[in-house]
Motif scaffolding. Structure first.
Motif, PDB file in Angstrom:
ATOM      1  N   ALA A   1     -21.797  31.635  32.017  1.00 18.50           N
ATOM      2  CA  ALA A   1     -22.298  30.168  30.453  1.00 18.50           C
ATOM      3  C   ALA A   1     -23.793  29.870  30.661  1.00 18.50           C
ATOM      4  O   ALA A   1     -24.114  28.799  30.096  1.00 18.50           O
ATOM      5  CB  ALA A   1     -21.051  29.615  30.083  1.00 18.50           C
ATOM      6  N   ARG A   2     -23.675  29.710  31.954  1.00 20.27           N
ATOM      7  CA  ARG A   2     -25.010  28.372  32.351  1.00 20.27           C
ATOM      8  C   ARG A   2     -26.261  29.771  33.551  1.00 20.27           C
ATOM      9  O   ARG A   2     -26.413  28.893  34.507  1.00 20.27           O
ATOM     10  CB  ARG A   2     -24.006  27.312  33.030  1.00 20.27           C
ATOM     11  N   PRO A   3     -27.212  29.879  33.102  1.00 18.50           N
ATOM     12  CA  PRO A   3     -28.492  30.523  32.845  1.00 18.50           C
ATOM     13  C   PRO A   3     -28.918  29.317  34.142  1.00 18.50           C
ATOM     14  O   PRO A   3     -29.707  30.126  34.865  1.00 18.50           O
ATOM     15  CB  PRO A   3     -28.898  31.044  32.475  1.00 18.50           C
ATOM     16  N   ASP A   4     -28.956  28.561  33.203  1.00 14.90           N
ATOM     17  CA  ASP A   4     -29.519  27.617  33.759  1.00 14.90           C
ATOM     18  C   ASP A   4     -29.533  27.382  35.272  1.00 14.90           C
ATOM     19  O   ASP A   4     -30.287  26.365  36.027  1.00 14.90           O
ATOM     20  CB  ASP A   4     -30.293  25.739  32.702  1.00 14.90           C
ATOM     21  N   LEU A   5     -28.056  26.989  35.232  1.00 14.77           N
ATOM     22  CA  LEU A   5     -27.071  26.196  36.899  1.00 14.77           C
ATOM     23  C   LEU A   5     -27.035  27.661  38.357  1.00 14.77           C
ATOM     24  O   LEU A   5     -27.872  26.868  38.625  1.00 14.77           O
ATOM     25  CB  LEU A   5     -26.262  26.045  36.344  1.00 14.77           C
ATOM     26  N   ALA A   6     -27.535  28.404  37.362  1.00 10.27           N
ATOM     27  CA  ALA A   6     -27.792  29.734  38.998  1.00 10.27           C
ATOM     28  C   ALA A   6     -29.391  29.783  38.676  1.00 10.27           C
ATOM     29  O   ALA A   6     -29.690  30.355  40.391  1.00 10.27           O
ATOM     30  CB  ALA A   6     -27.460  30.836  37.685  1.00 10.27           C
ATOM     31  N   LYS A   7     -30.281  29.119  38.108  1.00 11.92           N
ATOM     32  CA  LYS A   7     -30.976  29.361  38.289  1.00 11.92           C
ATOM     33  C   LYS A   7     -31.508  27.829  39.547  1.00 11.92           C
ATOM     34  O   LYS A   7     -31.963  28.139  40.569  1.00 11.92           O
ATOM     35  CB  LYS A   7     -32.099  28.512  37.646  1.00 11.92           C
ATOM     36  N   GLN A   8     -30.562  26.784  39.595  1.00 12.95           N
ATOM     37  CA  GLN A   8     -30.888  26.144  40.371  1.00 12.95           C
ATOM     38  C   GLN A   8     -29.974  26.106  42.194  1.00 12.95           C
ATOM     39  O   GLN A   8     -30.831  26.046  42.379  1.00 12.95           O
ATOM     40  CB  GLN A   8     -29.956  24.896  40.014  1.00 12.95           C
TER      41      GLN A   8
ATOM     42  N   PRO B   1     -14.138  27.715  36.190  1.00 18.77           N
ATOM     43  CA  PRO B   1     -14.325  27.973  35.019  1.00 18.77           C
ATOM     44  C   PRO B   1     -14.935  27.456  34.483  1.00 18.77           C
ATOM     45  O   PRO B   1     -15.707  28.056  33.319  1.00 18.77           O
ATOM     46  CB  PRO B   1     -12.924  27.331  35.247  1.00 18.77           C
ATOM     47  N   VAL B   2     -16.061  26.237  35.145  1.00 14.84           N
ATOM     48  CA  VAL B   2     -16.964  26.039  34.698  1.00 14.84           C
ATOM     49  C   VAL B   2     -18.338  26.227  35.793  1.00 14.84           C
ATOM     50  O   VAL B   2     -18.381  26.226  36.555  1.00 14.84           O
ATOM     51  CB  VAL B   2     -17.592  24.456  34.411  1.00 14.84           C
ATOM     52  N   PRO B   3     -19.390  27.362  35.405  1.00 17.77           N
ATOM     53  CA  PRO B   3     -20.280  27.963  36.255  1.00 17.77           C
ATOM     54  C   PRO B   3     -21.001  26.965  36.883  1.00 17.77           C
ATOM     55  O   PRO B   3     -22.892  27.259  36.990  1.00 17.77           O
ATOM     56  CB  PRO B   3     -21.251  29.318  35.072  1.00 17.77           C
TER      57      PRO B   3
ATOM     58  N   GLU C   1     -24.910  42.194  41.433  1.00 22.19           N
ATOM     59  CA  GLU C   1     -24.529  40.714  40.477  1.00 22.19           C
ATOM     60  C   GLU C   1     -23.296  40.340  40.925  1.00 22.19           C
ATOM     61  O   GLU C   1     -22.609  40.824  41.824  1.00 22.19           O
ATOM     62  CB  GLU C   1     -23.960  41.802  38.761  1.00 22.19           C
ATOM     63  N   PHE C   2     -23.522  39.474  40.385  1.00 22.40           N
ATOM     64  CA  PHE C   2     -22.105  38.276  41.092  1.00 22.40           C
ATOM     65  C   PHE C   2     -21.689  37.512  39.601  1.00 22.40           C
ATOM     66  O   PHE C   2     -22.883  37.015  39.472  1.00 22.40           O
ATOM     67  CB  PHE C   2     -22.795  37.301  41.348  1.00 22.40           C
ATOM     68  N   LEU C   3     -20.151  37.629  39.608  1.00 25.10           N
ATOM     69  CA  LEU C   3     -19.533  36.470  38.436  1.00 25.10           C
ATOM     70  C   LEU C   3     -19.192  35.468  38.411  1.00 25.10           C
ATOM     71  O   LEU C   3     -19.273  35.427  39.462  1.00 25.10           O
ATOM     72  CB  LEU C   3     -18.483  37.956  37.858  1.00 25.10           C
ATOM     73  N   MET C   4     -19.889  34.525  37.717  1.00 24.19           N
ATOM     74  CA  MET C   4     -19.489  33.194  38.297  1.00 24.19           C
ATOM     75  C   MET C   4     -18.380  32.956  37.986  1.00 24.19           C
ATOM     76  O   MET C   4     -17.993  32.804  37.026  1.00 24.19           O
ATOM     77  CB  MET C   4     -20.774  32.238  37.515  1.00 24.19           C
TER      78      MET C   4
END
Ligand SMILES: C[C@H](O)[C@H](O)[C@@H](O)[C@@H](O)C(=O)O
Ligand SMILES: [Mg+2]
Length: 395
Positions: A163-170, A344-346, A338-341
């Motif tokens: 749900a949080r691609p912005d955190l994935a980028k970080q 619970p909070v990605p 692919e990595f599935l986060m």
């Protein structure tokens, strides 16, 4: 060197995460108003568990050889899978040499063809096949990727689904795949919200970060076409599994309809070389995404991948932990994974099949060194803290 034979086959079930990663406690991002084919019914929109996305649970297949080596694998098949393993497939395993993987696959598939071909039967065959590859590699004291021809690169790179691609980028991932939240039955208002979310994530991630939408079979051709064109403004890299897996004709149309440069992907709910032959020969998608725990296992994925390569299509397997990592690292037409986060909070990386496996490697800064996959077999162990249930006994 005489190879050991298969002495025992055992099938167990487990609830709560693991290979059936949709089987999570409440409040998890992966069950928060995500669009599905059941979204036409308002009562089934908020939670996918409400219509039963997690009814199967995890199947654990254990195969013990005459020298005491035990291979195992996990997939999504639960008690149904345990029944099929113990009451049907075990007859093709007991007494066989651990090297007879191809022949065992052929017998498992054609013996179940009258009631299988896809879905939970192929998930189950995949689980047995993965356990056989784990066993053979352990007997040979090699990682599975070495039996597949060895790494073609020093490390894997991953995009993150959550749900949080912005955190994935970080966290160093090369891209972020969002679940689509609103379906056609939610009208223009829902379509507007789908685009607003993408726009918000684009503004947080900047222009160079891959953003994708996973539609989980929830759309019709017209809606998917409209979504693609509106999303193009925000640089959507691919639209995933927009239509029913059976609608090969719709995917072929969608691929012609989407804006130039946008990719169409699908395949996680497809199975066998024949299913992927249809997707490839009908020009349904640019990237196929078989799940190695659902499409037929490694033995079938080798065939599917070669077919895709001949069609110049990429193979980016649906996230399935070590089972896809060992394959992707050995194939040129699988440039990333692919990595599935699964937190619970990605906002943090946890092993994909948590809490079921020990030693399950995770990406660090969005990457995983090939050397992280060098233990024998798939390199993981079952967590002894997790209680396994054996509902049936074979023989
Ligand atoms: C996030 C998606 O809705 C699914 O839950 C996911 O399992 C799958 O579609 C994926 O591509 O990761
Ligand atoms: Mg998907």
């Amino acid at each position: 060197m005489s190879m050991p034979t298969i002495k025992a086959v055992r099938a167990f079930t487990v609830r709560g995460g693991g290979a059936d990663y949709h089987d999570q406690a409440g409040g998890h991002w992966i069950d928060d108003h995500i669009g599905t084919p059941m979204g036409k019914y308002p009562e089934y929109r908020q939670s996918r568990q409400s219509f039963g996305i997690n009814v199967l649970g995890t199947l654990v297949v254990e195969i013990e050889a005459s020298d005491g080596t035990v291979g195992f694998a996990v997939t999504t098949a639960g008690e149904i899978g345990a029944f099929i393993v113990e009451k049907h497939l075990s007859r093709f395993l007991i007494g066989r040499q651990v090297t007879e993987i191809e022949k065992i696959w052929d017998q498992m598939y054609f013996a179940t063809q009258y009631y299988g071909r896809k879905g939970v039967v192929l998930n189950t065959i995949s689980g047995v096949d993965l356990a056989l590859w784990d066993l053979l590699a352990k007997v040979r004291k090699e990682p599975v990727h070495a039996l597949l021809g060895g790494p073609v690169r020093d490390e894997l790179q991953f995009y993150a689904t959550g749900a949080r691609p912005d955190l994935a980028k970080q966290m160093g991932f090369i891209g972020g795949k969002l679940p689509l939240h609103h379906v056609p039955a939610e009208g223009e208002e829902g379509l507007k919200k789908n685009i607003e979310l993408l726009a918000e994530m684009r503004s947080r991630c900047g222009d160079d970060f891959w953003l994708m939408y996973d539609c989980w079979m929830s759309l019709d051709l017209n809606y998917a076409t409209k979504l693609a064109h509106k999303a193009h403004e925000y640089g959507l890299k691919w639209i995933e599994e927009a239509l029913s897996p059976d609608d090969y004709w719709g995917y072929a149309e969608l691929r012609k309809n989407v804006p130039k440069g946008m990719l169409v992907t699908t395949g996680e709910h497809e199975a066998t070389r024949w299913g992927f032959k249809l997707l490839l020969e009908m020009g349904c998608c640019d990237i196929i995404q078989p799940d190695v725990g659902w499409c037929g296992g490694v033995t079938e994925l080798i065939k599917i991948s070669a077919l895709a390569d001949a069609h110049s299509a990429l193979v980016v397997p649906h996230g399935s932990s070590v089972y896809s990592y060992h394959f992707v690292i050995t194939r040129q037409n699988s440039p990333f994974a692919e990595f599935l986060m699964m937190h619970p909070v990605p906002d943090q990386v946890v092993p994909m099949f948590t809490p079921l496996l020990l030693d399950e490697p995770v990406p660090v800064n969005g990457r995983m060194k090939a050397s992280a996959l060098d233990k024998p077999g798939f390199g993981v162990r079952l967590n002894p803290e997790i209680k396994l249930h054996r509902p049936y006994i074979n023989g």
